[in-house]
Scaffold this active site. Structure first.
Site, PDB file in Angstrom:
ATOM      1  N   TYR A   1      19.386  13.607  53.592  1.00  0.00           N
ATOM      2  CA  TYR A   1      19.432  14.010  54.999  1.00  0.00           C
ATOM      3  C   TYR A   1      20.068  12.961  55.905  1.00  0.00           C
ATOM      4  O   TYR A   1      20.461  13.269  57.020  1.00  0.00           O
ATOM      5  CB  TYR A   1      18.028  14.384  55.497  1.00  0.00           C
ATOM      6  CG  TYR A   1      17.697  15.814  55.151  1.00  0.00           C
ATOM      7  CD1 TYR A   1      16.768  16.108  54.153  1.00  0.00           C
ATOM      8  CD2 TYR A   1      18.346  16.862  55.781  1.00  0.00           C
ATOM      9  CE1 TYR A   1      16.493  17.418  53.820  1.00  0.00           C
ATOM     10  CE2 TYR A   1      18.076  18.176  55.437  1.00  0.00           C
ATOM     11  CZ  TYR A   1      17.148  18.449  54.456  1.00  0.00           C
ATOM     12  OH  TYR A   1      16.893  19.749  54.116  1.00  0.00           O
TER      13      TYR A   1
ATOM     14  N   GLU B   1       1.610  24.218  31.221  1.00  0.00           N
ATOM     15  CA  GLU B   1       3.000  24.535  31.581  1.00  0.00           C
ATOM     16  C   GLU B   1       3.098  25.101  32.997  1.00  0.00           C
ATOM     17  O   GLU B   1       3.870  24.616  33.809  1.00  0.00           O
ATOM     18  CB  GLU B   1       3.587  25.544  30.586  1.00  0.00           C
ATOM     19  CG  GLU B   1       5.021  25.977  30.933  1.00  0.00           C
ATOM     20  CD  GLU B   1       5.480  27.227  30.181  1.00  0.00           C
ATOM     21  OE1 GLU B   1       4.819  27.622  29.197  1.00  0.00           O
ATOM     22  OE2 GLU B   1       6.506  27.801  30.566  1.00  0.00           O
TER      23      GLU B   1
ATOM     24  N   ASP C   1       3.128  28.671  27.146  1.00  0.00           N
ATOM     25  CA  ASP C   1       3.326  30.045  26.684  1.00  0.00           C
ATOM     26  C   ASP C   1       3.885  30.010  25.271  1.00  0.00           C
ATOM     27  O   ASP C   1       4.581  29.061  24.868  1.00  0.00           O
ATOM     28  CB  ASP C   1       4.334  30.775  27.587  1.00  0.00           C
ATOM     29  CG  ASP C   1       3.755  31.066  28.965  1.00  0.00           C
ATOM     30  OD1 ASP C   1       4.564  31.368  29.874  1.00  0.00           O
ATOM     31  OD2 ASP C   1       2.514  30.995  29.123  1.00  0.00           O
TER      32      ASP C   1
END
Lengths: 390, 462
Positions: free
Chosen positions: A132, A218, A271
């Site tokens: 920025y 996860e 998963d």
């Protein structure tokens, strides 16, 4: 005094004595090497600038050589460390006399200047601050993020030595207390709200915990579910941490720090799909892009707790909760099986080959099809009690 | 005199072109010899045009005699045949190129000669040499026992292949002298002509009434000079555009063209990246053989800066080769007459195809100047990045407490303080980036210039 009380309520007597000793000595121990590290960073940056001036004095166009962080050809696997950058790796040359690369050359110099001033004044800034301050020059946050890592690799210093912080996206909760560099005391015990992973992992001190294990989760959704079910206190004291998908550097640094400090088992709950397995591999073995800093980012002892492909068959997860593998999944699975680190993990290979054969994947949430609280009431406790990890 | 010589050259070129279709070479010599009979007053001027060498092999004067008699009226309306010159006058020419395959001599009243005819003739032959670079031209004046000789010999040539036509051999020699710091062998002494899109032209009714039929078209070829392809970061600035029109026999069309003079008003200069184009004055055009436009320049902001990037000034040569095909025109006299008609009605032809010609020329100029505009954009990238590079480097030197480092930087650039260091670094960075050299195999190096007769100096451009 209040700090001393907190420590003495949490640890055994000899641990209490050690905690006091570390508490009083830590500030002193940190100062000396910190000054040397800062001076080393300044010298390395000065060498870059001197190289540029020397080139111009010889009427040669200055160039910067950046080690190539995206090529598998530049990494090697060490079972004790994970993926690390090879010596003599190929470099990308950034020229100052080519219109295609001169903008990047300028961006690198600008960030080198920012880092130089931060290190010199012993202050810190985030990557967002840097972006920025000059959005027109950098164009995007991603550009700044990439260049900071490139500079870390080019100067051969850890990212944290550059005094540039990344904004953390990870969350942590459980049996854990520590003090941030600025003196803020962090207590992760709250069951209702998690704590954001610190931006300055290196500055963390006085880690105190009775946790028996660390569970890497996860997804944020699963993490929140564990929080809601008060998982961290139900079974045995533990720490849960999530990087909300592909982990950022700070989340990985935190996991490493917990391993270095607590020496307790680190489990992963991902998963049962190629993407989840890949995320787990990043925690365990590292990534190609950050291979130059593997020593501080990888935890080769991470164990795969779940969701295993063999769990889907064993627990008879309903078929409608299973998802067929896409061609992208299959390609990724094939790619994972070829990775150098999996040859030393035959059990992981078996699980992945099973997924290849069954051609299905499943999210952790699929366990809710068995029972709503199956995950925290039965699945995880049984896994932990009876050694259901690979 | 110029018209007569032009006509004779047209004849020679038509004959040579017919033979070139058989694949014969384009090299050889052409002599234009002007002399006066010895006497007190100069009443008549004699002219001999001789052609020798491979480019006119196969031409036989004896076989041409019947055609030449027919063509006398067209070619030499104000002149009459005269005996050939003293063979000694031709010795220097024949020694180089062999005995002439074609030798035509004529005489005209010296009082009919227009003022400054010498300068016009030289300009015309120079332009002819540009279009037909394979032919070495000798212009010899033997007047009042004074001999003046001018050779038009091309240093750097380029072959441009055309579809269904003999190739063009153009003079691409660049006369620009490179700056002192450019190393030997790192400056292209030639140019690289670019073939444009062929544009069919419709023949206006008044030309058809005069007997002009068949397919007429114009083939543009552009040539930027000097070539700076090997210096990709060097800024360029277009100063002039010169338009040269050539008849189907590759003989330059002389005389100003109103259409071409007014062309800048119909071009989109903004699309070309130019502030404006202004046609040079008629007075300047008289000797120049071609229409010249001066490119108007923007107000230079660089002059306000401490040091501005170098610029290479370039000129653009735009060749317009007229092409004509008529299966019913095969006799030499008919071909000559057709060419005369084309030149006579050129203005009407161009006006009849105004939109198409203007659009085609706009496209050719835009495509040629695209490179210049890319350079401007790249230069802007280099300039803005250079400011960041310099300011960041100087800031680190200035705020460093490492005296060894600071002194090393100052000593490298022989600067006394960071202010001098900043100026020295800026100058050096601009120099190394502006003059970045990348060799190009198609460019002509100065080493090649030492062997002008070598075939290697002729490059094939597509």
């Amino acid at each position: 005094m209040s700090l001393f009380w907190a420590i003495s309520n949490q640890v055994k007597e000899q641990d209490c004595f050690m905690a006091k000793l570390i508490f009083y000595l830590s500030d002193f121990l940190l100062i000396l090497p910190d000054v040397c590290i800062r001076q080393d960073v300044l010298t390395r940056i000065e060498n870059i600038i001197l190289g540029i001036v020397t080139s111009l004095s010889k009427d040669e166009a200055p160039v910067l050589a950046l080690p190539n962080r995206s090529s598998w050809a530049n990494v090697s696997f060490d079972s004790a460390i994970g993926l690390q950058m090879s010596s003599g790796s190929s470099v990308t040359t950034i020229r100052s006399d080519c219109a295609l690369s001169v903008a990047k050359f300028a961006q690198i110099l600008k960030i080198l200047l920012v880092i130089y001033r931060l290190v010199q004044s012993n202050s810190y800034a985030t990557k967002r601050d840097i972006y920025y301050n000059n959005t027109q020059l950098f164009g995007s946050q991603k550009t700044v993020d990439g260049i900071v890592d490139d500079i870390s690799c080019m100067l051969k210093v850890p990212r944290r030595s550059l005094h540039v912080f990344a904004t953390s996206k990870g969350l942590i909760s459980g049996d854990l207390c520590y003090i941030e560099e600025d003196g803020t005391r962090i207590d992760c015990h709250s069951s209702s709200a998690a704590v954001a992973v610190s931006s300055n992992i290196d500055g963390i001190r006085n880690i105190v915990s009775c946790a028996k294990f660390v569970l890497i989760v996860e997804k944020d959704a699963t993490f929140q579910r564990l929080l809601d079910d008060d998982f961290c206190t139900k079974l045995s004291p533990c720490i849960i941490i999530t990087g909300k998908g592909v982990p950022d550097v700070n989340s990985r640094l935190m996991v490493r720090k917990l391993w270095d400090t607590l020496h307790i088992p680190i489990f992963a709950l991902v998963d049962a799909d190629p993407h989840g397995i890949e995320i787990m591999c990043i925690y365990k073995y590292g990534s190609v892009a950050m291979s130059f800093e593997a020593h501080s980012l990888t935890v080769p002892s991470v164990m795969w707790l779940g969701l295993l492909p063999s769990d889907l068959q064993r627990l008879r997860v309903p078929a409608d909760a299973l998802i067929p593998l896409t061609s992208t999944d299959e390609n990724k699975l094939t790619s994972l099986l070829k990775r150098p680190y999996l040859t030393s993990q035959p059990d992981w290979q078996k699980e992945m080959e099973l997924m290849q054969q069954t051609k299905v994947k499943a999210e952790i949430q699929s366990l809710a099809a068995i029972a709503p609280d199956y995950l925290t009431s039965i699945y995880l406790p049984n896994k932990l009690r009876y050694g259901g990890w690979v | 005199m110029l018209t007569e010589i032009q006509q004779v050259l047209r004849l020679v070129m038509i004959l040579a072109k017919q033979r070139r279709r058989c694949g014969l070479k384009t090299a050889g010599g052409l002599l234009v010899l002007l002399w006066t009979d010895t006497g007190d007053s100069v009443q008549s001027l004699n002219c001999t045009v001789a052609a020798a060498g491979p480019w006119c092999r196969g031409i036989q004067m004896k076989a041409l005699q019947p055609d030449l008699r027919d063509l006398e009226e067209i070619m030499l309306p104000c002149a009459w045949p005269c005996p050939p010159p003293d063979p000694e006058e031709l010795f220097a020419f024949t020694d180089l190129y062999g005995s002439p395959k074609l030798l035509l001599s004529f005489q005209m009243n010296a009082r009919l000669l227009r003022p400054e005819w010498c300068a016009r003739l030289e300009a015309f032959l120079h332009t002819f040499s540009v279009h037909n670079a394979g032919i070495n031209i000798q212009l010899r004046f033997s007047l009042n026992q004074q001999i003046v000789q001018r050779d038009f010999r091309v240093k750097t040539k380029s072959r441009v292949a055309l579809a269904n036509q003999p190739s063009l051999i153009l003079d691409v020699t660049s006369s620009t002298v490179p700056p002192d710091w450019v190393e030997t062998g790192r400056w292209c002494v030639g140019g690289h002509p670019v073939l444009g899109g062929r544009l069919p032209l419709s023949i206006p009714p008044e030309a058809m009434d005069q007997g002009l039929f068949g397919e007429l078209s114009v083939q543009p070829v552009t040539l930027l000079s000097p070539c700076v392809l090997q210096y990709p970061n060097l800024l360029t600035q277009l100063t002039h555009i010169k338009v040269l029109v050539c008849s189907p026999s590759n003989v330059p069309v002389t005389g100003p063209s109103t259409f071409l003079q007014n062309l800048p008003a119909h071009l989109d200069c903004r699309e070309l990246g130019l502030h404006g184009l202004r046609c040079s004055s008629f007075k300047d055009l008289v000797h120049s053989s071609g229409t010249v436009y001066t490119a108007e320049q923007e107000n230079c902001e660089d002059s306000e800066q401490e040091w501005s990037p170098p610029r290479a000034q370039q000129r653009l040569l735009l060749f317009l080769f007229l092409q004509h095909n008529d299966p019913f025109t095969c006799q030499l006299s008919d071909i000559m007459a057709t060419e005369v008609l084309i030149e006579r009605h050129l203005e009407a032809i161009l006006n009849n195809n105004r939109k198409a010609v203007t659009a085609a020329l706009q496209t050719e100029l835009r495509d040629t100047l695209k490179v210049q505009n890319h350079r401007k954009k790249d230069q802007e990238k280099l300039r803005s990045a250079a400011e960041v590079i310099l300011s960041s480097s100087i800031s680190i030197v200035s705020c460093s407490s490492n005296m060894d480092f600071r002194n090393a930087c100052l000593n490298c650039m022989k600067a006394r303080d960071t202010h001098e260091l900043s100026a020295a670094l800026r100058k050096s960075l601009w120099r190394v980036t502006s003059w970045k050299f990348i060799p190009k195999s198609k460019c002509y190096t100065t080493q090649m210039e030492e062997h002008p007769e070598s075939d290697e100096l002729t490059r094939a451009e597509i």
